[in-house]
Design a protein around this motif. Sequence first.
Motif, PDB file in Angstrom:
ATOM      1  N   ILE B  40      52.973  20.641  27.420  1.00 19.88           N
ATOM      2  CA  ILE B  40      51.853  19.987  26.940  1.00 19.88           C
ATOM      3  C   ILE B  40      50.662  20.898  26.003  1.00 19.88           C
ATOM      4  CG2 ILE B  40      49.790  20.215  28.646  1.00 19.88           C
ATOM      5  CD1 ILE B  40      51.209  19.831  30.988  1.00 19.88           C
ATOM      6  N   ILE B  41      49.985  20.284  24.595  1.00 19.80           N
ATOM      7  CA  ILE B  41      49.403  21.159  24.660  1.00 19.80           C
ATOM      8  C   ILE B  41      47.387  20.330  24.695  1.00 19.80           C
ATOM      9  CG2 ILE B  41      51.538  21.307  22.778  1.00 19.80           C
ATOM     10  CD1 ILE B  41      50.180  19.000  20.968  1.00 19.80           C
ATOM     11  N   PHE B 218      57.817  22.722  18.756  1.00 16.28           N
ATOM     12  CA  PHE B 218      58.476  21.128  17.786  1.00 16.28           C
ATOM     13  C   PHE B 218      59.891  22.276  18.387  1.00 16.28           C
ATOM     14  CE2 PHE B 218      54.861  20.780  15.715  1.00 16.28           C
ATOM     15  CZ  PHE B 218      54.547  19.372  16.370  1.00 16.28           C
ATOM     16  N   SER B 219      60.818  23.555  18.497  1.00 14.50           N
ATOM     17  CA  SER B 219      61.281  24.208  18.582  1.00 14.50           C
ATOM     18  C   SER B 219      62.342  23.263  19.844  1.00 14.50           C
ATOM     19  CB  SER B 219      61.722  25.565  18.666  1.00 14.50           C
ATOM     20  OG  SER B 219      60.994  26.156  17.829  1.00 14.50           O
ATOM     21  N   LEU B 220      61.657  23.563  20.992  1.00 16.05           N
ATOM     22  CA  LEU B 220      62.315  23.170  21.970  1.00 16.05           C
ATOM     23  C   LEU B 220      61.651  22.508  22.821  1.00 16.05           C
ATOM     24  CD1 LEU B 220      60.329  26.646  23.908  1.00 16.05           C
ATOM     25  CD2 LEU B 220      63.055  25.868  24.208  1.00 16.05           C
ATOM     26  N   ALA B 221      60.627  21.233  22.891  1.00 15.52           N
ATOM     27  CA  ALA B 221      60.510  19.702  24.238  1.00 15.52           C
ATOM     28  C   ALA B 221      60.615  18.292  23.464  1.00 15.52           C
ATOM     29  CB  ALA B 221      58.663  20.455  22.816  1.00 15.52           C
ATOM     30  N   ASP B 222      61.194  18.298  24.190  1.00 13.18           N
ATOM     31  CA  ASP B 222      61.610  16.861  24.248  1.00 13.18           C
ATOM     32  C   ASP B 222      60.558  15.901  24.309  1.00 13.18           C
ATOM     33  OD1 ASP B 222      64.342  17.705  24.945  1.00 13.18           O
ATOM     34  OD2 ASP B 222      63.743  18.062  26.519  1.00 13.18           O
ATOM     35  N   LYS B 223      59.571  16.053  25.229  1.00 12.90           N
ATOM     36  CA  LYS B 223      58.789  14.875  24.905  1.00 12.90           C
ATOM     37  C   LYS B 223      57.321  15.957  24.988  1.00 12.90           C
ATOM     38  CE  LYS B 223      56.776  11.395  28.057  1.00 12.90           C
ATOM     39  NZ  LYS B 223      57.233  11.150  29.119  1.00 12.90           N
ATOM     40  N   VAL B 224      56.130  15.576  24.581  1.00 13.24           N
ATOM     41  CA  VAL B 224      55.145  16.267  24.767  1.00 13.24           C
ATOM     42  C   VAL B 224      53.789  15.282  24.511  1.00 13.24           C
ATOM     43  CG1 VAL B 224      53.663  17.170  22.668  1.00 13.24           C
ATOM     44  CG2 VAL B 224      55.761  17.309  22.615  1.00 13.24           C
ATOM     45  N   SER B 225      52.599  16.233  25.488  1.00 13.74           N
ATOM     46  CA  SER B 225      51.820  15.146  26.103  1.00 13.74           C
ATOM     47  C   SER B 225      50.150  16.265  25.578  1.00 13.74           C
ATOM     48  CB  SER B 225      51.095  15.339  27.593  1.00 13.74           C
ATOM     49  OG  SER B 225      52.401  14.591  28.658  1.00 13.74           O
ATOM     50  N   VAL B 226      49.484  15.109  25.175  1.00 17.76           N
ATOM     51  CA  VAL B 226      48.202  16.090  24.911  1.00 17.76           C
ATOM     52  C   VAL B 226      47.077  15.796  25.192  1.00 17.76           C
ATOM     53  CG1 VAL B 226      46.771  16.554  22.730  1.00 17.76           C
ATOM     54  CG2 VAL B 226      48.642  15.794  22.687  1.00 17.76           C
ATOM     55  N   LEU B 227      46.830  17.322  25.700  1.00 13.75           N
ATOM     56  CA  LEU B 227      45.948  16.743  27.368  1.00 13.75           C
ATOM     57  C   LEU B 227      44.546  17.622  26.128  1.00 13.75           C
ATOM     58  CD1 LEU B 227      44.948  16.618  30.538  1.00 13.75           C
ATOM     59  CD2 LEU B 227      45.748  19.687  30.298  1.00 13.75           C
ATOM     60  N   ALA B 228      43.389  16.765  26.298  1.00 12.82           N
ATOM     61  CA  ALA B 228      41.661  17.374  25.383  1.00 12.82           C
ATOM     62  C   ALA B 228      40.859  16.998  26.581  1.00 12.82           C
ATOM     63  CB  ALA B 228      42.114  16.815  24.673  1.00 12.82           C
ATOM     64  N   GLY B 229      39.671  17.661  26.577  1.00 13.23           N
ATOM     65  CA  GLY B 229      39.171  17.429  27.738  1.00 13.23           C
ATOM     66  C   GLY B 229      39.055  17.057  28.922  1.00 13.23           C
ATOM     67  N   ILE B 233      45.477  11.938  25.996  1.00  9.95           N
ATOM     68  CA  ILE B 233      45.139  11.636  25.418  1.00  9.95           C
ATOM     69  C   ILE B 233      46.412  10.833  23.718  1.00  9.95           C
ATOM     70  CG2 ILE B 233      42.822  12.357  24.843  1.00  9.95           C
ATOM     71  CD1 ILE B 233      43.809  13.706  22.087  1.00  9.95           C
ATOM     72  N   ALA B 234      47.243  10.956  24.212  1.00  6.93           N
ATOM     73  CA  ALA B 234      48.685  11.083  23.308  1.00  6.93           C
ATOM     74  C   ALA B 234      50.259  11.672  24.341  1.00  6.93           C
ATOM     75  CB  ALA B 234      48.628  11.128  22.419  1.00  6.93           C
ATOM     76  N   GLU B 235      50.627  10.510  23.814  1.00  9.96           N
ATOM     77  CA  GLU B 235      52.247  11.233  24.344  1.00  9.96           C
ATOM     78  C   GLU B 235      53.458  10.845  23.729  1.00  9.96           C
ATOM     79  OE1 GLU B 235      52.182  12.270  29.543  1.00  9.96           O
ATOM     80  OE2 GLU B 235      53.507  10.291  28.923  1.00  9.96           O
ATOM     81  N   GLY B 236      54.139  11.808  23.648  1.00  5.37           N
ATOM     82  CA  GLY B 236      55.517  11.417  22.669  1.00  5.37           C
ATOM     83  C   GLY B 236      56.837  12.383  22.455  1.00  5.37           C
ATOM     84  N   THR B 237      57.071  11.627  21.501  1.00 15.46           N
ATOM     85  CA  THR B 237      58.202  12.943  21.117  1.00 15.46           C
ATOM     86  C   THR B 237      57.782  14.209  19.964  1.00 15.46           C
ATOM     87  OG1 THR B 237      58.957  12.048  19.200  1.00 15.46           O
ATOM     88  CG2 THR B 237      60.269  11.029  21.474  1.00 15.46           C
ATOM     89  N   PRO B 238      58.557  15.454  19.993  1.00 16.68           N
ATOM     90  CA  PRO B 238      57.213  16.586  19.303  1.00 16.68           C
ATOM     91  C   PRO B 238      57.139  15.087  18.008  1.00 16.68           C
ATOM     92  CG  PRO B 238      59.368  16.928  20.214  1.00 16.68           C
ATOM     93  CD  PRO B 238      59.645  15.767  20.283  1.00 16.68           C
ATOM     94  N   ASP B 239      58.751  14.526  17.575  1.00 14.96           N
ATOM     95  CA  ASP B 239      57.736  13.815  15.949  1.00 14.96           C
ATOM     96  C   ASP B 239      56.626  13.030  15.756  1.00 14.96           C
ATOM     97  OD1 ASP B 239      60.138  15.414  14.853  1.00 14.96           O
ATOM     98  OD2 ASP B 239      61.383  13.483  15.431  1.00 14.96           O
TER      99      ASP B 239
END
Lengths: 380, 256
Positions: B40-41, B218-229, B233-239
């Motif tokens: 979660i970034i 990017f070295s660890l995650a299989d999936k990334v969710s982006v949290l803002a406010g 706001i977005a979710e998917g693979t690191p790429d």
Amino acid sequence: MFNIPKKDAITFVLFAIVVLTMPIWLTPFGASYPALLQKFAIYALLAVGYNLLFGLTGYLSFGHAAFLGVGSYAAVWSFKLLSMNPVLALSFAILFSGIFALAIGYISLRRSGIYFSILTLAFAQMSYKLAYSVLSPITHGETGLQLTLQDPRAIDLMFIERGSSLPTSNLFGISMSGYSGFYFTAIILLIGFFIAQKITSSPFGMMLKGIKSNENRMNYTGFNTKPYMLTVFVISGIYAGVAGGLLSITDPLAGAERMQWTASGELVLMTILGGVGTLIGPVIGAWLIKYFENIFSAWNESVLHGFFAFLPDGFEDIVVTISSKFVGEGWHLTLGLMFVLVVVFLPGGIMEGARRIGTMFKNNKDKKTKQSSDSEKGEG
Amino acid sequence: MAKASENIVLHVADVHKTFGGLHALSDVDLSIEEAKTHAIIGPNGAGKSTLLNVIVGLLPPTRGAVVLDGEVLTGKKPHEINQMGVARVFQTPEIFIDLSVIDNVMVSAFAKRDGAFKLKFSKSLENEKEINQRAVKILTEFGLEDKMQEHAGSLSRGHKRRLELAMCLIQQPRILLLDEPTAGMSRHDTNTTIDLLKDIKATGMTIVIIEHDMHVVFSLADKVSVLAGGRIIAEGTPDEMRASTIVKKAYLGEAS
Ligand SMILES: Nc1ncnc2c1ncn2[C@@H]1O[C@H](COP(=O)(O)OP(=O)(O)O)[C@@H](O)[C@H]1O
Ligand SMILES: [Mg+2]
């Protein structure tokens, strides 16, 4: 059950020797009469039990005097109604102080920090006031609860005739006053000390230290800390109850002043003075304070003149005049100063002082052996 | 779709958290899959730590619920949630600074057995030795074997983090929550931590990681969710996240 770490075993043996030989080594200090020796053992037990709560968990109770009082009353009632047997009296002291601690702890432990302290203080002061008023049928208010010739003593009187004088507590004929009374209290102290060692080194003790260090972390680590706190609170309250019971056993008179907040405050002083969280520290603190209260407080100018007789006359008078302010009635001043000095310079109490001196000696020795080995090298 | 949901370990269902008028979390919906590392970034103040606080029971959500393996966590106490298998490493290390390093790990190990407070002294005697051995083993794996007797408070910040991680792992949790495990670390320590986390991941652990450092993500995650406010706001693979313009605008652009 009895396998304790080697270090603890050594501590216990040394402690037992020191306690059991008190009548000998306290003689030069003028403190080896039975009534005071009994107090030394009893207040040491009280401090050891108090430290299980305050030292291990960091929860500062200002209400332990209440448990001391409950234990005293329970023991005297056991004498009056049933028997002069001290073991029976202690059983009642344990039972009632335990129930009392459970009730007070259950409510007070809903809060932590200063609010916990204030709740315990409030309960203790309430008990103290009630002992003088509503509860005086049980406590006999200001006169205090004492033995009378008309007491039922149901169990005792099945075996022996009612005497014409007040009985004293005895264990199958061994009197609980005088030196035999001291040895009885000393053995209870040793049992209490052993149990405290056991608790401190057990996983349970480790968890209590965890609560002191970081109670939040304990929660996120999966501990429900409340029942742990309540358990140690009750154990610690029972220690105080037993101490109260012993006070009655050695002198069958229970008064409400034992429950006053100053008695709880004194207990906090003992623990901090000696060293919070150590096993021996609170014992030393208790002994020091009881020594000051009973012996130091009786010193007067003539004692001091004897003490400073080696000084030139005029100078002697000045020294005696100044130092007399610190003895006798002034013992509170000395104790207060000592307390301030310890808290400011030795936050770990007298035990920290002992540890520092210990490491100083060790370093010195290391240096010396190093020097001598160096000089040997030089010669070689 | 049905198959995927079978593998969901933790489900954050439409969680909403307000502090007074501040919407710290809004309609946050997350599904954490088994044995995956979910990052979660998001910028500072986005609500990442708040999300973890809601999961572990520190904060009650204003709305919504958190579900672990089909069981609702919301409303339970922190110690109960941990007992169910949720372990967390905090943003600033939460350890027992007055205890020795080994005791820190031992206390955690005992929690699994004694946390709910059962007075079974016979049982506690039996297992003590075994628990000690496990604690030594895990500290050795984590490179803390020569610090075992030291006070935990005297450790460096990096070692404290590692100790906290060991404390979590000895509990063999169902899911591991990491709050910025490399914040304030040197490049070298960060890389060591990445290797450590890769090993943990390889054991099949389900991990949620909050992270600032994109290299770590990017070295660890299989999936990334982006949290803002407070919103995802977005979710998917690191790429995919690397390529996403929304993410760049909201976060990556500003961070680098
Ligand atoms: N306990 C709290 N009380 C009030 N406001 C809080 C509390 N915790 C966090 N916040 C606020 O919620 C927002 C999100 O904080 P946080 O979750 O710590 O962000 P992040 O971890 O993403 O940097 C911030 O504006 C913060 O000030
Ligand atoms: Mg944060």
